[in-house]
Design a protein around this motif. Structure first.
Motif, short mmCIF file in Angstrom:
data_model
loop_
_atom_site.label_atom_id
_atom_site.label_comp_id
_atom_site.label_asym_id
_atom_site.label_seq_id
_atom_site.Cartn_x
_atom_site.Cartn_y
_atom_site.Cartn_z
N VAL A 1 0.83 -1.21 0.00
CA VAL A 1 0.00 0.00 0.00
C VAL A 1 0.86 1.26 0.00
CG1 VAL A 1 -1.81 1.29 1.20
CG2 VAL A 1 -1.82 -1.22 1.25
N THR A 2 0.51 2.20 -0.87
CA THR A 2 1.09 3.54 -0.88
C THR A 2 -0.01 4.54 -0.56
OG1 THR A 2 2.69 2.91 -2.60
CG2 THR A 2 2.33 5.26 -2.24
N THR B 1 2.24 14.83 -1.43
CA THR B 1 2.88 13.81 -2.24
C THR B 1 3.41 14.40 -3.55
OG1 THR B 1 1.45 12.08 -1.34
CG2 THR B 1 2.56 11.59 -3.42
N LYS B 2 4.65 14.08 -3.86
CA LYS B 2 5.24 14.53 -5.12
C LYS B 2 5.13 13.43 -6.17
CE LYS B 2 8.49 17.65 -2.83
NZ LYS B 2 9.92 18.00 -2.58
N GLU C 1 2.95 9.54 -11.35
CA GLU C 1 3.86 8.40 -11.49
C GLU C 1 3.45 7.26 -10.55
OE1 GLU C 1 7.97 9.40 -11.01
OE2 GLU C 1 7.80 11.22 -12.25
N ILE C 2 2.98 7.64 -9.37
CA ILE C 2 2.58 6.63 -8.38
C ILE C 2 1.27 5.96 -8.78
CG2 ILE C 2 1.93 6.25 -5.97
CD1 ILE C 2 3.79 8.65 -5.29
N THR C 3 0.26 6.77 -9.17
CA THR C 3 -1.04 6.18 -9.52
C THR C 3 -0.94 5.30 -10.76
OG1 THR C 3 -1.67 8.18 -10.73
CG2 THR C 3 -2.39 8.02 -8.44
N LEU C 4 -0.02 5.61 -11.66
CA LEU C 4 0.15 4.79 -12.86
C LEU C 4 0.69 3.40 -12.54
CD1 LEU C 4 1.46 7.41 -15.45
CD2 LEU C 4 -0.61 6.00 -15.69
N LYS D 1 -3.44 3.02 -15.13
CA LYS D 1 -3.06 2.05 -16.15
C LYS D 1 -4.27 1.21 -16.55
CE LYS D 1 -1.41 -1.61 -13.00
NZ LYS D 1 -0.22 -2.39 -12.56
N ASP D 2 -4.13 0.44 -17.60
CA ASP D 2 -5.22 -0.42 -18.05
C ASP D 2 -5.52 -1.49 -17.01
OD1 ASP D 2 -5.56 0.91 -20.46
OD2 ASP D 2 -4.11 -0.36 -21.53
N ASN D 3 -6.81 -1.86 -16.92
CA ASN D 3 -7.29 -2.93 -16.03
C ASN D 3 -7.11 -2.61 -14.55
OD1 ASN D 3 -8.08 -4.63 -18.22
ND2 ASN D 3 -5.92 -5.19 -18.50
N VAL D 4 -7.13 -1.33 -14.23
CA VAL D 4 -7.06 -0.92 -12.84
C VAL D 4 -8.41 -1.13 -12.16
CG1 VAL D 4 -7.75 1.48 -13.29
CG2 VAL D 4 -6.26 0.97 -11.34
N THR D 5 -8.39 -1.31 -10.83
CA THR D 5 -9.62 -1.31 -10.03
C THR D 5 -9.69 0.02 -9.30
OG1 THR D 5 -9.72 -3.71 -9.73
CG2 THR D 5 -10.80 -2.35 -8.05
N VAL D 6 -10.84 0.70 -9.39
CA VAL D 6 -10.97 2.03 -8.81
C VAL D 6 -12.16 2.08 -7.85
CG1 VAL D 6 -11.30 4.49 -9.28
CG2 VAL D 6 -9.97 3.10 -10.87
N ILE D 7 -11.87 2.47 -6.62
CA ILE D 7 -12.90 2.67 -5.60
C ILE D 7 -13.02 4.16 -5.35
CG2 ILE D 7 -13.66 2.14 -3.26
CD1 ILE D 7 -13.40 -0.36 -4.97
N ASP D 8 -14.16 4.73 -5.69
CA ASP D 8 -14.38 6.17 -5.59
C ASP D 8 -15.21 6.47 -4.34
OD1 ASP D 8 -14.84 8.85 -5.96
OD2 ASP D 8 -15.54 8.68 -8.03
N VAL D 9 -14.58 7.07 -3.35
CA VAL D 9 -15.25 7.35 -2.07
C VAL D 9 -15.88 8.74 -2.05
CG1 VAL D 9 -14.95 7.37 0.45
CG2 VAL D 9 -13.58 5.83 -0.94
#
Length: 291
Positions: free
Chosen positions: A188-189, A195-196, A200-203, A224-232
């Motif tokens: 986990v990041t 955060t700088k 680059e980190i989310t990719l 990136k492709d095929n990411v899982t995204v949880i939108d709070v």
């Protein structure tokens, strides 16, 4: 792309809870009883608490709503909490946040009996959560874990990026997903306003949990492709094309990010409905522990 349907999943959980309540009643036990304290007349808080009361009715819980005036003193509120702490008929209770400015949120949270703290905000329960001990996990992180579990989203060995470090979502999610548990074992990041090189980190992320409160912050070029995204996130944006004059959006630019996602939560209808369902689940757990 698969939608993580929080509305349907929450309805399923409520049906399961209703069956558990029926079992308790058939065995001569009382129904779980959830109480809520609301201070003042904040419209969003009133709407949310009323939704909780309706959810209690649906699953067969007893519920008590205590409405207190905006100008109540901190001492008077703490006295109300003390009464609920010793009321054996109340299995769990919440104090709806935010509170008026003259009341210290942390002092109020500290005053709640950890065994009745179904919001999971008391330091005792936060500490147990961090140590992976049985406790009440706060409802939004609990709901996210449940969504990932029920849709069989693999987390073990994955890189999870959490956007936001709030005590309610970001911090607990970073802890829970790194733990040795069924929905966990991730690297986990945690990212935040300092955060700088955020893009680059989310990719690099296999899973992104967006909980920063900035409308449509996460764009397609950040994942990136095929990411899982949880939108709070959930924010009202003015929209003259809508009958009510606004539309609800999350922290993710859904239209563009969903095209690259394997799994994604909608807003509304994703994480939001899960929060109330998991509050009910915590209340059932409190009742079972007491019995």
């Amino acid at each position: 792309m698969i939608l993580l349907d929080g509305k349907k999943t929450a309805a399923d959980i409520k049906e399961e809870i209703a069956l558990e309540v029926s079992y308790l009643k058939n065995n001569g036990q009382d129904s779980p009883h959830l109480a809520a304290i609301i201070v003042g007349n904040d419209g969003a808080s009133i709407t949310y608490v009323n939704a909780k009361v309706k959810a209690c009715e649906r699953v067969g819980f007893e519920s008590t709503l205590i409405r207190l005036p905006e100008n109540i003193t901190e001492e008077e509120l703490l006295n109300e909490i003390a009464v609920l702490n010793v009321d054996n008929d109340i299995d769990g209770f919440i104090v709806q946040l935010p509170l008026p400015r003259h009341i210290d949120d942390q002092k109020v949270i500290m005053a709640i009996d950890p065994n009745k703290d179904v919001d999971g905000f008391h330091p005792t329960n936060v500490g147990k959560m961090a140590l992976n001990l049985p406790t009440f996990i706060s409802a939004t992180p609990f709901g996210i874990l449940e969504l990932l579990d029920r849709y069989n989203v693999e987390t073990s060995g994955k890189h999870v990026v959490v956007l936001g470090r709030s005590h309610i979502v970001g911090s607990p999610m970073s802890i829970l997903l790194s733990q040795k548990r069924k929905v966990g074992n991730a690297t986990v990041t945690m990212c935040h306003s300092r955060t700088k090189n955020l893009k680059e980190i989310t990719l690099q992320a296999d899973i992104i949990i967006a909980a920063i409160g900035i409308p449509e912050f996460l764009k397609a070029d950040m994942v990136k492709d095929n990411v899982t995204v949880i939108d709070v996130g959930i924010t009202r944006l003015a929209d003259s094309s809508k009958k009510n004059g606004y539309r609800l959006v999350g922290d993710v630019a859904f239209e563009e990010v969903s095209k690259k996602s394997e799994f994604i939560t909608p807003v509304p209808g994703g994480v939001g409905p899960m929060t109330i369902a998991m509050l009910l689940k915590n209340t059932l757990l409190a009742c079972q522990r007491k019995n």
